[in-house]
Write a protein that holds these residues in place. Structure first.
Motif, PDB file in Angstrom:
ATOM      1  N   LEU A 370      54.449  31.476   6.628  1.00 30.10           N
ATOM      2  CA  LEU A 370      55.349  32.394   5.937  1.00 30.10           C
ATOM      3  C   LEU A 370      54.598  33.262   4.938  1.00 30.10           C
ATOM      4  N   GLU A 371      53.700  32.649   4.169  1.00 24.20           N
ATOM      5  CA  GLU A 371      52.974  33.424   3.170  1.00 24.20           C
ATOM      6  C   GLU A 371      52.002  34.400   3.820  1.00 24.20           C
ATOM      7  N   LEU A 372      51.589  34.113   5.070  1.00 21.94           N
ATOM      8  CA  LEU A 372      50.717  35.029   5.785  1.00 21.94           C
ATOM      9  C   LEU A 372      51.497  36.134   6.487  1.00 21.94           C
ATOM     10  N   GLY A 373      52.825  36.016   6.470  1.00 20.72           N
ATOM     11  CA  GLY A 373      53.659  37.027   7.111  1.00 20.72           C
ATOM     12  C   GLY A 373      53.613  36.972   8.623  1.00 20.72           C
ATOM     13  N   LEU A 374      53.302  35.790   9.176  1.00 22.55           N
ATOM     14  CA  LEU A 374      53.204  35.636  10.621  1.00 22.55           C
ATOM     15  C   LEU A 374      54.409  34.888  11.170  1.00 22.55           C
ATOM     16  N   GLU A 375      54.765  35.202  12.400  1.00 17.45           N
ATOM     17  CA  GLU A 375      55.887  34.533  13.041  1.00 17.45           C
ATOM     18  C   GLU A 375      55.400  33.313  13.808  1.00 17.45           C
ATOM     19  N   VAL A 376      56.266  32.298  13.869  1.00 18.50           N
ATOM     20  CA  VAL A 376      55.948  31.065  14.577  1.00 18.50           C
ATOM     21  C   VAL A 376      56.979  30.878  15.677  1.00 18.50           C
ATOM     22  N   ASP A 377      56.543  30.421  16.828  1.00 20.02           N
ATOM     23  CA  ASP A 377      57.429  30.246  17.968  1.00 20.02           C
ATOM     24  C   ASP A 377      57.471  28.787  18.378  1.00 20.02           C
ATOM     25  N   VAL A 378      58.557  28.386  19.029  1.00 20.62           N
ATOM     26  CA  VAL A 378      58.708  27.006  19.458  1.00 20.62           C
ATOM     27  C   VAL A 378      57.613  26.620  20.446  1.00 20.62           C
ATOM     28  N   VAL A 379      57.095  27.584  21.217  1.00 23.89           N
ATOM     29  CA  VAL A 379      56.032  27.278  22.173  1.00 23.89           C
ATOM     30  C   VAL A 379      54.780  26.788  21.459  1.00 23.89           C
ATOM     31  N   SER A 380      54.409  27.466  20.363  1.00 26.20           N
ATOM     32  CA  SER A 380      53.231  27.053  19.608  1.00 26.20           C
ATOM     33  C   SER A 380      53.439  25.681  18.968  1.00 26.20           C
ATOM     34  N   TYR A 381      54.641  25.457  18.435  1.00 26.40           N
ATOM     35  CA  TYR A 381      54.945  24.137  17.864  1.00 26.40           C
ATOM     36  C   TYR A 381      54.838  23.053  18.932  1.00 26.40           C
ATOM     37  N   ASN A 382      55.377  23.331  20.119  1.00 28.63           N
ATOM     38  CA  ASN A 382      55.322  22.324  21.181  1.00 28.63           C
ATOM     39  C   ASN A 382      53.892  22.006  21.574  1.00 28.63           C
ATOM     40  N   THR A 383      53.028  23.028  21.555  1.00 25.63           N
ATOM     41  CA  THR A 383      51.618  22.802  21.866  1.00 25.63           C
ATOM     42  C   THR A 383      50.996  21.825  20.877  1.00 25.63           C
ATOM     43  N   ILE A 384      51.281  22.044  19.591  1.00 22.38           N
ATOM     44  CA  ILE A 384      50.721  21.173  18.552  1.00 22.38           C
ATOM     45  C   ILE A 384      51.339  19.789  18.619  1.00 22.38           C
ATOM     46  N   ILE A 385      52.655  19.735  18.807  1.00 24.99           N
ATOM     47  CA  ILE A 385      53.350  18.446  18.865  1.00 24.99           C
ATOM     48  C   ILE A 385      52.808  17.594  20.007  1.00 24.99           C
ATOM     49  N   THR A 386      52.552  18.220  21.144  1.00 26.08           N
ATOM     50  CA  THR A 386      52.002  17.486  22.284  1.00 26.08           C
ATOM     51  C   THR A 386      50.664  16.867  21.940  1.00 26.08           C
TER      52      THR A 386
END
Length: 544
Positions: A370-386
């Motif tokens: 958020l502080e970097l002003g970047l968007e996060v997507d569920v796909v990226s989260y799923n990659t990390i969660i895996t």
């Protein structure tokens, strides 16, 4: 090593991946450097760029250097606008067939068939008669979402209302019968119906049937349709041959695919970028990376221009075999040509890097997005969660999902499935049940397969039945994995008669894979007599 991610506007796909990258930076900084500087790269996209070879493994950069290089490349990709889809409940600008069809098409592309049907109903209620284009859009949306009964009813309604089908609406039906139902006789009958109705099948109609046959492995029959097409004075185009290329590559018949490409040139139907992309995907799938590189090197002389799909396909193939450095060269080539990678490709690149590093300790840095002003997507989260689940950091997974929800990002069904599988394997069934019963989570076939396997193998039969009793099973269609899992679990528990009786109860007859799993379980359990009886009954069911 210091790495930064630009906070300027980036393409949506780039932002997804670049945000994920920030997780790894701090932890990797502490790792010893094995190379003092990054390898340079050519800026000439037409010549001098070193192509990867199939056996190139030397000179790979460590994950820390790759991450730094990745962040630098990502900042240089051109910006592009985000694709917007209409909000649920949206109304057309004007109440006429053109504007209704325009909005229905938008919802269809967004994968929202219920919204398409809503507009279709509203259209008829407002006394705005649908034309053939509107009917075709509705049928196509239903076919794409595998709602066959409703698609047939809408087509019948079109006929009953006096609207004459055109080539496009007939072609949707051909696609429906050949792609989804695999009723090829019915698809051929649709084409004959077209001819009787005075609507000549066009190249799209024939190519659709050819694609359906090739997808089903019926390549010889597909060649027969091509002959029929030529007899009807309908000239094939490059898309007509693409299904054959896809079939040959899927079967590992790379030489046959190459010969077909040569034949296409000789008959005056040169392969397009789609055909070359299929061939490159086949090369990568079967390990012919030298050939893929050669194809890209000679694109100008061969008369075709690689597009974003070409590079995305090649990059994904390289990453899947651990050649991240070669993948980065192709990312740089995309940059030179002002092409953008897809979200899937960038996540594959990141996943390839992460598998070679111990960077998961830095996952809390995702909160800095958020502080970097970047968007996060569920796909990226799923990659990390895996990856976190792979190394058993379940507490971090739960924290990451909490952070995800706080940012207004809804976890997908895949997110929950990853967590449920990992919790079950760790013996934390109570937490898995809590996630499964959480509000807003809709189970799918994969969820049920996970629960069946994990709970049954843990002996939690009653809990499994209680969980599945709350699932609307009418909306979940068992697949081969479902059948195989149930058979395997029953056999491993020594419940062979129950396994046999279950297989008898399957509505679709005896699925061949499930029969094989049952036979293996019976042999392993030394129940040879049961195997012989089962084999005899299976043979009778096939023959009679």
């Amino acid at each position: 090593m210091a790495a930064c991610i630009s906070s300027t506007s980036l393409p949506t796909a780039i932002r997804y991946a670049a945000t994920t990258l920030d997780i790894f930076i701090d932890a990797i900084r502490l790792r010893p450097r094995t190379r003092s500087s990054l390898r340079g790269h050519s800026t000439n996209c037409n010549a001098g760029h070193a192509a990867p070879t199939a056996d190139a493994t030397d000179g790979e950069l460590p994950a820390s250097d790759l991450l730094s290089r990745f962040s630098g490349i990502m900042k240089l990709f051109p910006n592009r606008s985000r694709t917007f889809f209409p909000e649920p409940g949206a109304k057309p600008f004007q109440s006429d067939p053109f504007h209704y069809n325009l909005l229905m098409k938008a919802f269809s592309r967004a994968g929202r068939p219920d919204e398409v049907l809503r507009l279709f109903r509203e259209m008829k209620e407002s006394k705005c008669d649908p034309n053939v284009l509107c009917y075709t859009t509705v049928i196509d949306a239903l076919v794409a979402s595998n709602r066959s009964d409703e698609a047939e009813k809408v087509f019948e309604e079109m006929i009953d209302s006096g609207v004459t089908p055109d080539a496009a609406s007939f072609t949707v039906l051909v696609k429906f019968y050949s792609f989804y139902l695999r009723k090829f006789d019915s698809a051929c009958e649709i084409i004959r119906w077209m001819v009787r109705s005075g609507c000549d099948p066009d190249v799209v109609t024939y190519s659709t049937l050819i694609a359906g046959l090739c997808r089903a492995g019926m390549v010889e029959e597909a060649w027969g349709v091509l002959d029929q097409m030529l007899q009807g004075n309908c000239s094939p185009n490059a898309h007509s041959f693409s299904p054959f290329l896809q079939a040959y590559c899927s079967q590992g018949k790379i030489e046959a695919a190459i010969r077909l490409m040569e034949s296409m040139r000789s008959i005056g139907c040169p392969p397009d970028s789609v055909a070359y992309n299929i061939l490159i995907n086949g090369f990568c799938k079967h390990g012919y990376f030298n050939e893929a590189a050669h194809l890209l090197e000679n694109c100008v002389s061969d008369g075709w221009e690689p597009d974003a799909v070409t590079y995305n396909t090649y990059i994904s193939g390289l990453c899947k075999v651990g050649r991240a450095e070669d993948a980065f060269k192709q990312l740089e080539m995309m940059l030179q040509k002002k092409l953008c990678p897809t979200v899937v490709t960038l996540n594959i690149v990141l996943d390839s890097i992460c598998r070679e590093s111990t960077v998961w300790e830095g996952n809390h840095h995702l909160e800095r997005s958020l502080e970097l002003g970047l968007e996060v997507d569920v796909v990226s989260y799923n990659t990390i969660i895996t990856r976190l689940c792979d190394i058993g950091k379940l507490s971090w997974v739960l924290k990451l999902v909490t952070d995800m929800i706080k940012k207004g990002i809804s976890p997908s069904t895949e997110t929950f499935n990853i967590m449920i599988r990992s919790l079950c394997k760790a013996g934390k069934f109570r937490k898995a049940k809590c996630i499964f019963t959480s509000r807003g989570f809709v189970a799918d076939t994969i969820t049920c397969n996970i629960l069946i396997h994990e709970f049954y193998m843990a002996g939690k039969i009653v809990e499994l039945h209680n969980l599945l009793s709350g699932v609307d099973m009418d909306k979940i269609r068992p697949d081969s994995i479902t059948y195989n899992s149930i058979i395997d679990c029953l056999c491993k528990k020594g419940k062979f008669l129950e396994a046999i009786n279950y297989l008898r109860s399957v509505e679709d007859g005896f699925p061949s894979e499930a029969v094989a799993h049952l036979a293996y379980g019976l042999v392993r359990g030394r129940k040879i007599g049961m195997v012989l009886v089962k084999a005899e009954r299976y043979t009778r069911s096939v023959l009679f």
